[in-house]
Enzyme design. Structure first.
Site, PDB file in Angstrom:
ATOM      1  N   HIS A   1       0.861  -1.205   0.065  1.00 37.09           N
ATOM      2  CA  HIS A   1       0.074   0.063   0.005  1.00 37.09           C
ATOM      3  C   HIS A   1       0.784   1.105   0.017  1.00 37.09           C
ATOM      4  CE1 HIS A   1      -3.120   3.035   1.223  1.00 37.09           C
ATOM      5  NE2 HIS A   1      -4.050   2.128   1.167  1.00 37.09           N
TER       6      HIS A   1
ATOM      7  N   ARG B   1      -6.074  10.708  -0.459  1.00 35.76           N
ATOM      8  CA  ARG B   1      -5.239  11.099  -1.407  1.00 35.76           C
ATOM      9  C   ARG B   1      -6.336  11.413  -2.685  1.00 35.76           C
ATOM     10  NH1 ARG B   1      -2.379   6.394  -3.339  1.00 35.76           N
ATOM     11  NH2 ARG B   1      -2.574   5.339  -1.134  1.00 35.76           N
TER      12      ARG B   1
END
Lengths: 534, 223
Positions: free
Chosen positions: A315, A335
């Site tokens: 990740h 994000r």
């Protein structure tokens, strides 16, 4: 705060106003492919062939996993199973896939026993933050959803499994809401959908940044009110077979008493999850204590092939400061609503919403090329610039939408609304796993598998929100398949396991390990078996 | 930077630990992992409940061992909380329905122990009072971050079960919720394009399918 990084923090603050208006760096398809080829940990050549078992000589495994596949079993030599407990269905694993399967079997009239190594719910499911995918948006369809995931998985996905995942999504979301799951909604009552890395249109549902917690606590609450027999602190040490290649139960190890419990079952479902605690290549992990790849080892010994086992998900945004949070997840949603990734010079170096393997590779490249930031503990990372979110969407946005993030970092005096976070890829998900068919059947009769322990649906790179849906879809499919296809009860023997053990003895170099490992070595937890001598 | 060594005591065992690491990691390094039950090591499963105390009189209290950094002179007491059977949620929840399954709802003596005990900073006591008044939407919001560690229940002298009531409220509200748009999507037989689009996506070898997926995802249609 973070005085040791003052120069870099000042650069970031300086570039913030101009960055707000700039588009993300643009990489063409070829450049992205090269990035992954050159920097992704899967491409570091840290694999080898296994010498025994169904994939012997044909598939490469990370060294850490190959060692476990070639490791001796946990049971004492000469152990003879005799039935301590008889049930219809034995589910091994107390996370989302196991709980979903158990709930699916509630109305079947079958006796269902669920064995959890830790406690029911202590799993990777409960730690999932960002969300669950379903094609519910105005510009979305099950086919568009399929195309995004298939491209993300580099076309290695089992197309049939992926189609099932996509088509059953909306129905499974409805099932979860009927159980009482609350997903975030817009003012008009529709679900709030976010984008994720690789989604061409918004389709991630969430419950703040606690989506896995919301799903797992509801599944657990429902399960505890049903008929399923839950055995906490019971790990599977070995699978049992009838002497003719059909799985007929398992030997469980009760970590509290140290005793072995031989279970006779007509069907066994492996829902043991992933393997982040193997810390491949020394990477930190976002996974729970029990993610040690147990199910892979157990199934492999019975003759089940493993697919895509050279593919793991790192990740992109694992925390790397403060040290106590190293490896823990910082959700991708942060994000998707506008946090930038920045190197030490305050420069954006990648589109933050590319597929996960590409973003992780880009971060690794920055660090390899000495544009990372060194923490006091000696880790390297890049900045995840969180303050612009509140600047853009209004003060308090982070706190409202990401209470988990705030809660974890606040403890260390870091307010993500004021300071950026330091991140580095963390071992997050096992993309590959046990081969299954569209009914969650493994290649061995009597044995089913669902969830992270399986391979195929995600290809060689999973999208955000596809794992929570995976457990909801395939956990249910496994339950349905077991109902329809339940074999008669067979005798319990260790024939297959003993044969595998004999094959291991022919190897010139045998790992000095026993498997399944059950606990990460770093924990110091040991598997001590209390043998009753008769 | 060097991490200074600190001394902590866990269940009577003196441990040298590194400043900045969590209680769980200090226990692992000391080979004493078994002293505190552990699950996710990420602050969301609620397994590793402990009580901490300081010799210098600073306020200690309950916390999660996987989230709490060690400090010199800290004493740690394992505080595992066993679950109790939950009550089934109800459609269209009311205070009467909640009280019927959790009769200790009104016993709360407003001491605030539950709020102090919560490692997730949930305003537990206030939320119990909200439940008494039937303010279920607000109570559900309060318990959004509940990890069901059980500490609020374990410290309650009046046998109130805040976290069990919290999930009862959340599930009951959730079950009662209508989702007309989703239901509509589930009954509609597709949009007429499904068959041709699947045929397009599932044709060819791996390379061809990958090319088709990449092209299709741009607009989400064949046209």
């Amino acid at each position: 705060m973070m005085e040791w990084a003052r120069d870099s923090l000042e650069k970031i603050a300086r570039t913030r106003p101009q960055r707000a208006e700039q588009p993300p760096p643009n990489l063409d398809e070829r450049a992205v492919d090269l990035l992954v080829r050159d920097y992704h940990p899967d491409r570091a050549g840290m694999e080898r062939l296994a010498a025994v078992g169904p994939n012997a000589g044909t598939q490469r495994f990370p060294h850490e996993l190959a060692d476990l596949l070639e490791a001796d079993g946990l049971l004492p030599e000469g152990f003879h199973p005799s039935v301590d407990l008889a049930t219809d269905v034995l589910i091994v694993g107390g996370g989302g896939a196991g709980a979903t399967a158990a709930l699916t079997l509630e109305d079947s009239g079958l006796q269902v026993t669920l064995a959890a190594k830790l406690r029911l719910g202590d799993s990777n499911t409960v730690m999932a933050e960002g969300g669950i995918q379903a094609a519910l948006g105005p510009d979305d369809s099950t086919r568009r959803r399929f195309a995004d995931s298939y491209a993300g998985g580099h076309g290695k996905n089992d197309a049939e499994l992926l189609r099932i995942l996509c088509e059953r999504g909306p129905d499974r979301i409805r099932w979860l809401t009927r159980l009482g799951c609350l997903f975030d909604r817009n003012a008009d009552g529709t679900f709030r959908l976010r984008s994720c890395g690789g989604s061409s249109t918004p389709r991630v549902l969430a419950c703040r940044d606690y989506t896995g917690l919301e799903i797992m606590r509801v599944l657990r609450d429902a399960l505890l009110q049903g008929q399923t027999q839950v055995l906490n602190h019971h790990s599977a040490a070995e699978l049992l077979d009838d002497g003719h290649g059909q799985v007929t139960g398992a030997v469980l190890w009760d970590s509290r008493s140290g005793k072995l419990v031989s279970v006779s079952a007509r069907a066994v479902l492996l829902a043991t999850g992933g393997s982040g605690q193997l810390h491949l290549q020394g990477y930190p992990t976002s996974n729970h204590l029990g993610a040690t790849g147990d199910g892979l080892v157990l199934a492999y010994r019975q003759g089940c092939r493993l697919v895509h086992m050279d593919s793991f998900q790192y990740h992109p945004s694992g925390a790397c400061f403060p040290e106590a949070l190293a490896g823990q997840l910082v959700t991708e949603s942060i994000r998707s609503i506008g946090a930038h990734l920045l190197n030490a010079d305050g420069e954006r170096f990648v589109d933050e919403l590319l597929y996960r393997d590409a973003v992780a590779s880009a971060i690794i490249r920055e660090v390899v090329e000495r544009r990372g930031i060194r923490t006091p503990a000696g880790r390297y990372g890049v900045w995840l610039d969180t303050p612009p979110i509140d600047l853009k969407k209004g003060e308090g946005t982070l706190r409202r939408q990401f209470p988990g993030l705030i809660h974890r970092f606040e403890r260390y005096g870091i307010d993500p609304a004021r300071y950026p976070l330091l991140v580095y890829p963390t071992l997050h998900y096992q993309n590959g796993g046990i081969a299954i068919d569209s009914q969650c059947r493994t290649e061995v009769r009597g044995l089913w598998a669902a969830g992270e322990v399986t391979g195929g649906v995600h290809g060689t790179n999973r999208l955000m929100g596809n794992s929570l849906l995976d457990i909801a879809v395939f956990g249910a499919l496994a339950g349905e398949s077991i109902k329809q296809d339940l074999p008669p009860r067979g005798r319990i023997t260790l024939s297959t396991a003993i044969r595998y053990r004999e094959a291991l003895k022919t190897l010139p170099n045998r790992p000095a390990k026993a498997a399944p490992q059950l606990f990460p070595p770093a924990s110091g937890l040991k598997v001590e078996i209390a043998v009753s001598r008769t | 930077m060097e991490f200074p060594s600190v001394q902590i005591v866990v269940a009577g065992n003196i441990i040298q630990a590194r400043a900045g690491e969590t209680i769980v990691h200090a226990l692992w390094a000391a080979g004493l992992a078994r002293h505190v039950q552990t699950g996710c090591v990420g602050g969301v499963c609620g397994a590793c409940t402990v009580s901490v105390r300081f010799k210098d009189g600073r306020k200690g209290g309950t916390d999660l061992a996987c989230m709490r950094p060690v400090e010199d002179g800290m004493e740690v007491f394992p505080f595992a909380v066993d679950p109790v059977p939950p009550a089934p949620p109800a459609n269209e929840p009311t205070v009467e329905k909640l009280r019927a399954v959790y009769p200790t709802l009104d016993r709360c003596a407003k001491c605030g122990s539950c709020t102090a005990a919560c490692p997730m900073s949930i305003p537990v006591m206030d939320s119990v009072l909200r439940m008494q008044r039937g303010e279920f939407e607000a109570a559900a919001e309060d318990f959004t971050t509940c990890i069901h560690c059980g500490l609020c229940r374990a410290v309650c002298e009046d046998k109130v079960k805040p976290h069990n009531m919290g999930i009862w409220v959340r599930r009951s509200l959730g079950m009662s919720q209508d989702y007309p748009a989703l239901d509509q999507r589930l009954v509609s037989a597709g949009d007429g394009r499904a068959e041709s689009e699947w045929a397009y996506l599932l044709t060819g070898d791996e390379a061809e399918r990958l090319r088709r997926a990449k092209s299709f995802r741009e607009k989400g249609t064949l046209s």
